[in-house]
Design a protein around this motif. Structure first.
Motif, short mmCIF file in Angstrom:
data_model
loop_
_atom_site.label_atom_id
_atom_site.label_comp_id
_atom_site.label_asym_id
_atom_site.label_seq_id
_atom_site.Cartn_x
_atom_site.Cartn_y
_atom_site.Cartn_z
N MET A 114 0.84 -1.17 0.00
CA MET A 114 0.00 0.00 0.00
C MET A 114 0.89 1.24 0.00
SD MET A 114 -2.55 1.21 3.04
CE MET A 114 -3.89 0.18 2.57
N ALA A 115 0.61 2.15 -0.86
CA ALA A 115 1.38 3.39 -0.89
C ALA A 115 0.41 4.56 -0.96
CB ALA A 115 2.32 3.41 -2.08
N GLY A 116 0.86 5.68 -0.55
CA GLY A 116 0.03 6.86 -0.56
C GLY A 116 0.78 8.04 0.01
N LEU B 10 3.75 10.62 20.45
CA LEU B 10 2.69 9.74 19.97
C LEU B 10 2.75 9.62 18.45
CD1 LEU B 10 0.03 8.16 19.90
CD2 LEU B 10 -1.18 10.33 20.31
N LEU B 11 2.82 10.74 17.76
CA LEU B 11 2.85 10.70 16.30
C LEU B 11 4.11 10.01 15.79
CD1 LEU B 11 1.46 11.36 13.66
CD2 LEU B 11 2.39 13.67 13.80
N ARG B 12 5.23 10.28 16.40
CA ARG B 12 6.49 9.63 16.00
C ARG B 12 6.43 8.12 16.24
NH1 ARG B 12 8.81 12.87 12.86
NH2 ARG B 12 9.26 14.96 13.61
N THR B 13 5.59 7.68 17.16
CA THR B 13 5.43 6.25 17.44
C THR B 13 4.64 5.56 16.34
OG1 THR B 13 5.54 6.68 19.82
CG2 THR B 13 4.59 4.59 19.14
N VAL B 14 3.63 6.23 15.78
CA VAL B 14 2.80 5.58 14.76
C VAL B 14 3.36 5.71 13.34
CG1 VAL B 14 0.72 5.88 16.16
CG2 VAL B 14 1.20 7.51 14.35
N LEU B 15 4.18 6.72 13.08
CA LEU B 15 4.67 6.95 11.71
C LEU B 15 5.44 5.77 11.12
CD1 LEU B 15 5.68 10.73 11.67
CD2 LEU B 15 3.63 9.64 10.75
N PRO B 16 6.27 5.05 11.87
CA PRO B 16 6.99 3.91 11.26
C PRO B 16 6.06 2.85 10.67
CG PRO B 16 8.06 4.53 13.30
CD PRO B 16 6.77 5.33 13.22
N ALA B 17 4.89 2.65 11.23
CA ALA B 17 3.94 1.68 10.67
C ALA B 17 3.46 2.14 9.30
CB ALA B 17 2.76 1.48 11.61
N PHE B 18 3.23 3.43 9.13
CA PHE B 18 2.81 3.96 7.84
C PHE B 18 3.96 3.86 6.83
CE2 PHE B 18 -0.50 5.56 10.50
CZ PHE B 18 -1.61 5.63 9.67
N GLU B 19 5.17 4.19 7.27
CA GLU B 19 6.33 4.11 6.38
C GLU B 19 6.61 2.67 5.97
OE1 GLU B 19 8.94 6.22 8.99
OE2 GLU B 19 8.37 8.18 8.15
N ALA B 20 6.46 1.71 6.89
CA ALA B 20 6.67 0.29 6.58
C ALA B 20 5.66 -0.22 5.57
CB ALA B 20 6.61 -0.53 7.86
N ALA B 21 4.47 0.41 5.54
CA ALA B 21 3.43 0.02 4.59
C ALA B 21 3.60 0.71 3.23
CB ALA B 21 2.06 0.33 5.17
N GLY B 22 4.68 1.47 3.08
CA GLY B 22 4.96 2.09 1.79
C GLY B 22 4.57 3.54 1.67
N TYR B 23 4.09 4.11 2.75
CA TYR B 23 3.72 5.52 2.72
C TYR B 23 4.96 6.41 2.84
CZ TYR B 23 -1.25 4.51 3.52
OH TYR B 23 -2.55 4.09 3.40
N SER B 24 4.94 7.50 2.12
CA SER B 24 5.97 8.53 2.25
C SER B 24 5.32 9.69 2.99
CB SER B 24 6.46 8.96 0.86
OG SER B 24 7.36 10.02 0.98
N VAL B 25 5.68 9.86 4.25
CA VAL B 25 5.00 10.81 5.13
C VAL B 25 5.60 12.20 5.02
CG1 VAL B 25 4.33 11.31 7.51
CG2 VAL B 25 4.46 8.93 6.74
N GLU B 26 4.74 13.18 4.87
CA GLU B 26 5.15 14.59 4.90
C GLU B 26 4.69 15.19 6.22
OE1 GLU B 26 5.65 18.52 2.40
OE2 GLU B 26 4.84 16.76 1.41
N GLU B 27 5.47 16.12 6.76
CA GLU B 27 5.15 16.71 8.05
C GLU B 27 4.92 18.22 7.94
OE1 GLU B 27 8.35 15.80 10.75
OE2 GLU B 27 8.12 13.63 10.47
N ILE B 28 3.95 18.69 8.73
CA ILE B 28 3.68 20.12 8.84
C ILE B 28 3.57 20.46 10.32
CG2 ILE B 28 2.00 21.96 8.45
CD1 ILE B 28 1.23 20.67 5.86
N ARG B 29 4.21 21.54 10.70
CA ARG B 29 4.12 22.08 12.07
C ARG B 29 3.51 23.47 11.98
NH1 ARG B 29 6.99 19.64 15.90
NH2 ARG B 29 8.29 17.91 15.23
#
Length: 192
Positions: free
Chosen positions: A1-3, A21-40
């Motif tokens: 899955m990618a997105g 919390l967010l840094r804890t969940v992001l690796p699961a998304f990255e492992a699934a093929g997601y390329s995560v972008e961050e905004i602060r």
């Protein structure tokens, strides 16, 4: 899955419980093929909404600041992870000012539906990741409603939440390994 997930760090405090919390969940998304972008939002050049309502006449915000580029990111994201601490049963002021600027996308969607169809994509999901100090029953209700209607402005379905109570001091989330275990299980379910 990618997105394209977009991770929005709602807290102005770097390294706090909501960021952990967010840094804890992001690796699961990255492992699934997601390329995560961050905004602060607290670190972006985004001015508050003027309340001028010109977006309802044009489908665009009149302000030319960092939000111009962020609108594209918000529309391109397949998944939005919005993490925030609770500030007086709401989100921090910087994050709220950021979210208020989504009014231009609401106007585009509801006042200019033909143009909206050109830029929107169906099936997008949004999630609330929240942390709060007290154990109040309604602790996350204000945030939930704010994001529910904020995500509606983006054409995003609010698909769930992951919340933690009783996290008062910086480091409280990380101090209990059960918090990370719960967050990882949640994230793995969402990307499955």
């Amino acid at each position: 899955m990618a997105g394209k997930p977009l991770a929005i760090f709602g807290s102005p405090r770097k390294g706090g419980n909501s960021e952990t919390l967010l840094r804890t969940v992001l690796p699961a998304f990255e492992a699934a093929g997601y390329s995560v972008e961050e905004i602060r939002p607290a670190r972006e050049d985004v001015r508050p909404c003027l309340g001028c309502l010109r977006c309802e006449k044009t489908g665009q915000c009149v302000q030319r600041d960092g939000m111009v580029e962020i609108y594209t990111k918000l529309l391109d994201a397949d998944v939005i992870l919005f993490t925030t601490p609770v500030y007086f049963y709401s989100i921090p002021g910087q994050a709220k000012s950021f979210l208020d600027r989504w009014q231009a996308l609401w106007a585009l969607q509801y006042r200019f539906p033909d143009r909206w169809k050109e830029v929107s994509k169906p099936g997008r999901k949004g999630f609330l990741l929240g942390v709060g100090t007290t154990s109040g029953k309604q602790l996350f209700k204000g945030i939930w409603l704010t994001l529910k209607y904020g995500f509606d402005a983006l054409g995003v379905d609010i698909a769930g939440k992951l919340t933690y109570r009783g996290l008062e001091n910086k480091g409280d989330f990380a101090a209990d390994p059960a918090n990370a275990e719960k967050a990882l299980r949640w994230a793995e379910e969402k990307v499955a």
